[in-house]
Design a protein around this motif. Sequence first.
Motif, PDB file in Angstrom:
ATOM      1  N   MET A  67       0.850  -1.186   0.000  1.00 51.86           N
ATOM      2  CA  MET A  67       0.000   0.000   0.000  1.00 51.86           C
ATOM      3  C   MET A  67       0.883   1.231   0.000  1.00 51.86           C
ATOM      4  O   MET A  67       2.077   1.152   0.286  1.00 51.86           O
ATOM      5  CB  MET A  67      -0.923  -0.026   1.231  1.00 51.86           C
ATOM      6  N   PRO A  68       0.326   2.404  -0.281  1.00 59.31           N
ATOM      7  CA  PRO A  68       1.135   3.628  -0.261  1.00 59.31           C
ATOM      8  C   PRO A  68       1.707   3.879   1.116  1.00 59.31           C
ATOM      9  O   PRO A  68       1.165   3.428   2.118  1.00 59.31           O
ATOM     10  CB  PRO A  68       0.118   4.719  -0.660  1.00 59.31           C
ATOM     11  N   LYS A 125       8.885 -15.367  12.947  1.00 63.21           N
ATOM     12  CA  LYS A 125       8.883 -14.558  11.735  1.00 63.21           C
ATOM     13  C   LYS A 125       8.683 -13.103  12.138  1.00 63.21           C
ATOM     14  O   LYS A 125       7.719 -12.770  12.825  1.00 63.21           O
ATOM     15  CB  LYS A 125       7.785 -15.018  10.782  1.00 63.21           C
ATOM     16  N   LEU A 126       9.609 -12.258  11.722  1.00 65.24           N
ATOM     17  CA  LEU A 126       9.622 -10.861  12.138  1.00 65.24           C
ATOM     18  C   LEU A 126       9.570  -9.939  10.934  1.00 65.24           C
ATOM     19  O   LEU A 126      10.344 -10.099   9.982  1.00 65.24           O
ATOM     20  CB  LEU A 126      10.889 -10.569  12.952  1.00 65.24           C
ATOM     21  N   ILE A 127       8.646  -8.974  10.966  1.00 62.25           N
ATOM     22  CA  ILE A 127       8.571  -7.917   9.961  1.00 62.25           C
ATOM     23  C   ILE A 127       8.951  -6.606  10.634  1.00 62.25           C
ATOM     24  O   ILE A 127       8.340  -6.211  11.630  1.00 62.25           O
ATOM     25  CB  ILE A 127       7.158  -7.804   9.351  1.00 62.25           C
ATOM     26  N   VAL A 130       3.016  -2.210   5.721  1.00 65.00           N
ATOM     27  CA  VAL A 130       2.669  -3.608   5.956  1.00 65.00           C
ATOM     28  C   VAL A 130       1.230  -3.822   5.496  1.00 65.00           C
ATOM     29  O   VAL A 130       0.292  -3.256   6.064  1.00 65.00           O
ATOM     30  CB  VAL A 130       2.816  -3.974   7.443  1.00 65.00           C
ATOM     31  N   SER A 131       1.043  -4.634   4.492  1.00 61.72           N
ATOM     32  CA  SER A 131      -0.279  -4.855   3.924  1.00 61.72           C
ATOM     33  C   SER A 131      -0.855  -6.190   4.366  1.00 61.72           C
ATOM     34  O   SER A 131      -0.152  -7.064   4.886  1.00 61.72           O
ATOM     35  CB  SER A 131      -0.207  -4.818   2.398  1.00 61.72           C
ATOM     36  N   LYS A 132      -2.135  -6.339   4.125  1.00 65.65           N
ATOM     37  CA  LYS A 132      -2.811  -7.595   4.432  1.00 65.65           C
ATOM     38  C   LYS A 132      -2.223  -8.728   3.601  1.00 65.65           C
ATOM     39  O   LYS A 132      -2.048  -9.855   4.087  1.00 65.65           O
ATOM     40  CB  LYS A 132      -4.303  -7.450   4.160  1.00 65.65           C
ATOM     41  N   ASP A 133      -1.889  -8.434   2.326  1.00 70.64           N
ATOM     42  CA  ASP A 133      -1.329  -9.473   1.448  1.00 70.64           C
ATOM     43  C   ASP A 133       0.037  -9.940   1.944  1.00 70.64           C
ATOM     44  O   ASP A 133       0.360 -11.130   1.862  1.00 70.64           O
ATOM     45  CB  ASP A 133      -1.209  -8.937   0.015  1.00 70.64           C
ATOM     46  N   LEU A 134       0.846  -8.995   2.442  1.00 72.49           N
ATOM     47  CA  LEU A 134       2.159  -9.373   2.963  1.00 72.49           C
ATOM     48  C   LEU A 134       2.008 -10.295   4.168  1.00 72.49           C
ATOM     49  O   LEU A 134       2.703 -11.315   4.281  1.00 72.49           O
ATOM     50  CB  LEU A 134       2.945  -8.119   3.349  1.00 72.49           C
ATOM     51  N   ARG A 147      -7.169  -4.046  11.889  1.00 70.15           N
ATOM     52  CA  ARG A 147      -8.046  -4.324  10.740  1.00 70.15           C
ATOM     53  C   ARG A 147      -7.553  -5.542   9.964  1.00 70.15           C
ATOM     54  O   ARG A 147      -8.346  -6.399   9.546  1.00 70.15           O
ATOM     55  CB  ARG A 147      -8.107  -3.095   9.828  1.00 70.15           C
ATOM     56  N   HIS A 148      -6.241  -5.620   9.764  1.00 74.93           N
ATOM     57  CA  HIS A 148      -5.687  -6.772   9.048  1.00 74.93           C
ATOM     58  C   HIS A 148      -5.985  -8.076   9.778  1.00 74.93           C
ATOM     59  O   HIS A 148      -6.334  -9.087   9.159  1.00 74.93           O
ATOM     60  CB  HIS A 148      -4.174  -6.611   8.877  1.00 74.93           C
ATOM     61  N   MET A 149      -5.825  -8.068  11.099  1.00 71.85           N
ATOM     62  CA  MET A 149      -6.078  -9.279  11.868  1.00 71.85           C
ATOM     63  C   MET A 149      -7.525  -9.748  11.691  1.00 71.85           C
ATOM     64  O   MET A 149      -7.797 -10.944  11.508  1.00 71.85           O
ATOM     65  CB  MET A 149      -5.797  -9.030  13.353  1.00 71.85           C
TER      66      MET A 149
END
Length: 658
Positions: free
Chosen positions: A13-14, A560-562, A609-613, A642-644
Motif C-alpha cells: 500500500m502507499p 517470523k519478524l517484519i 505492511v499490507s494484508k497481502d504481505l 483491521r488486518h487481523m
Amino acid sequence: MAQSSRMGQSSLMPPPPPPSSSSSSSSGLLSPATSISSNATGSGRTKVALKPGHSLMDWIRLGKSSGTDLTGVGGPGHFGQVTEAELAKHQRENDVWIAIRGRVYNITRYLDFHPGGVPEIMRGAGRDGTNLFTEIHKWVNVESMLATCYVGPLVIDTERKRKSPGGHTQQLTVPSLVVSSIPSSNVPKKVQQVAANSADAAESDVGQKSWKRLRTFFRSFGAMRRKSFPGTERDDKKRCKDTVPATLDSGMGQRLSPPSSSSSQRRSTFPTITTSSPPDENRPTKPSYTWDQTDDDVTLKIATDYGSLSIDDVLLEVRTNVVTCAAAGEEEEKQSTVITCVLFLGKMVYELSGELCDGVSNTKISIDDKKAAHIVLTKTKSGKEWTALHNGAAAAAAAPLDEHFGKRRSRLPKYRTCTVRDIEVATHDVKLFHVELPPLCHMVVPTGHHVYLRCNIEGVEVTRPYTPVAEMDGDCGYINGRSFLLLVKIYSQGTMTQYLNTLQKGSQLDVSDPDGTFSESVLDGALSLCLVGAGTGFTPMAKLIRRFFEGNNDPLRSVKLICANKTTGDRLWRDRLERMEASVRGRLQVKDILSAAASDEWSGLRGRVSKDLLEEFFPPPTADGIFICFCGNMPFNAMMRRHMKQLGYSESQYHLFN
C-alpha cells in the motif's frame, strides 16, 4: 540481510503519513493511553491526534508562563471547599470540573490537550473520577499535571450518607453464605460470577446498580431452589440461624438494603457462594514468611500458593538510610537498613517491608518449586546474631515486618534512582541507554512489560512508559536483575525524550516498578511466533525473540519478524538480528519493509505492511500454535487490527503493544 523472499509491489500500500509530532509528545489524564512512545505495553488503548500547539510542553508553558488563570475562580485553591452538588454543576465542555483523589480541578482549558480526546475525559465531568483515573493511568502525577487548575478540596455531602437512628454512618455487613448442600452444577453460573465479582463492583461507580442486580439474581436463585429442592427452605433456615440475619432467608427473598454511597462505606461484605471450583491461580491467597540465620546470612522465606512463581516476579530492594538524630544536645547520624520485597502474583501483589535489625552487604534470590521465594541477605557483621528480623523488636524475635496484599492494578508504582552507565547511538535518532539499578536492588522486567521513567520539567512531573530490550545474544545484565537496556527514539518535540537526550554517563534517572499485561505463558504453547514492529515498536520484539528461543531447541518452533521503517538508516539492530538468525539455524526469518527509502539504496520491500504481505509471510489462522504480536504508533496499530480481523485471526491469537 538478504532479500531473496521479495514480495511483488502489488501487495503493498502507499506509504503512511508521518505521525503528528504534537501527539507524540502529549500526556493524558483519563485517556486509555498517555505515552508518547510506542514502547509501552498494553492493549485496547486509543488516542487522537492533537492540534498543533497542544503538546505537553505547550500545556506546561500555558500554566507556568502565560499568567492565565486556569482555575476560573481567581487562582489555585481560591474557591475553597467544593461540595458534590457544586461539582455536578460543572459538566459541560465550556465549563468542566472533575474530582481526582479528593481534589477538584477545572479542566476546561485542558480538554484540547488530552490525547484520549474530549469525549473520553468528559466521562469524569462533574463527578469524582478517581476510580476511572486510577484504572487507566494510576502512574500519572495528577497533582503536578493539573496544579494550576486546582479549584479546592472535595467535600462529601453529609446529608447523602445513610445514617442509623443514633446519627452514625451505617455500615452494612452481610455474613458469608456457604451453600454446601447444593452441587455446584445446580448453582447458576451467572449467580456464581456476580457473587465472585460483587466486591469489585461495590467499589466502582456502578456499585449501587451491581448490588441491585446481585439482589435480583439471589432472589431468582432462591425461588428456583425452593421449586427444585422442596423442603430445603426449612433446612436452610436452621443451618443459617446463627450466621444469617433475620432479614435474610435462604432464598434471598426479602429486600436487602443497598450499600451506602459514601466512598468510605463501599467495602461491604457480600454473600459468597462456596463451590467445588478450583482456585484461580491469578488470585492467590496472602503469602506468609519465615526467617532463619547462620553466622553469615539471614534467609527470608516467602511461601505462596501461586504455582507459577519465577525470579521475574520478585522485586527486592535493600537500601541504607542516614538519619540525623539529636542526642544530648548534639546531632548524631545513624544508619538504618530498610528492605522492600515485592512479589507480583498474577493479578495480586504482595509487599513486605521494614527496617532490618542490622546491615546487609549482599543479596541473593532463588525460587523453590515455583511456590516460594528464598531471599538470602549477607550480614555486614559476620558472626553477629540477629535477635529479630525487624529493628526495634529485640524483645520479640517474631515481630513482623509490614505486609501488604492486594490487587496489582490498585498499587501505585514506586520509583528508585538509577544510574545511566552507558549511552550508545543506535541510529540517527535512536539512542540505547544502559541503565544500572541501585546497589542491592534486584528487578527483572518481565518479557513484554515496561517501566515508567520520571523527570521534573519546569516544575511539572512527567512520566513515560518504555519497554526494556534484551541483547539478542550474550548477557546485558537484565537476566541477573542488576541493569536493563532502553532503546529510545528522540523526538524533536518530545517532552521526555528531549530530557533523555541531555543525559550523559553517570546521570541519574528515576525508574518505576515493572508494569504490563502481557503473559509469557502464551510463548510456551506457541509453535509460530509472528512479530511486526514499526520503528521503535521493535523494542518488545527483541526480548520476545530471546525468550522464545532460550533453552528450547525444538526445530518446529520458529519466529517470523517484519520490521517496518522509513529508510535504511532507521533499521534497528541489524547486526544483532543477523547473529541471532545464524545461531538458531533458520528458525528466525526477518523481512524489512521501507516506506521512504531512496531507490538507489534499497531494492527490497517498499510501502507499508499490507494484508497481502501478512497473508503470504505468516501462517494462516487455522495453523497450530500461532501467536502474533505487533507494536507501532497509533495509525499503525489500528491498521494491524483491521488486518487481523480481515484475515480471520481471533483476538486470542494476537497481542498489541501500544
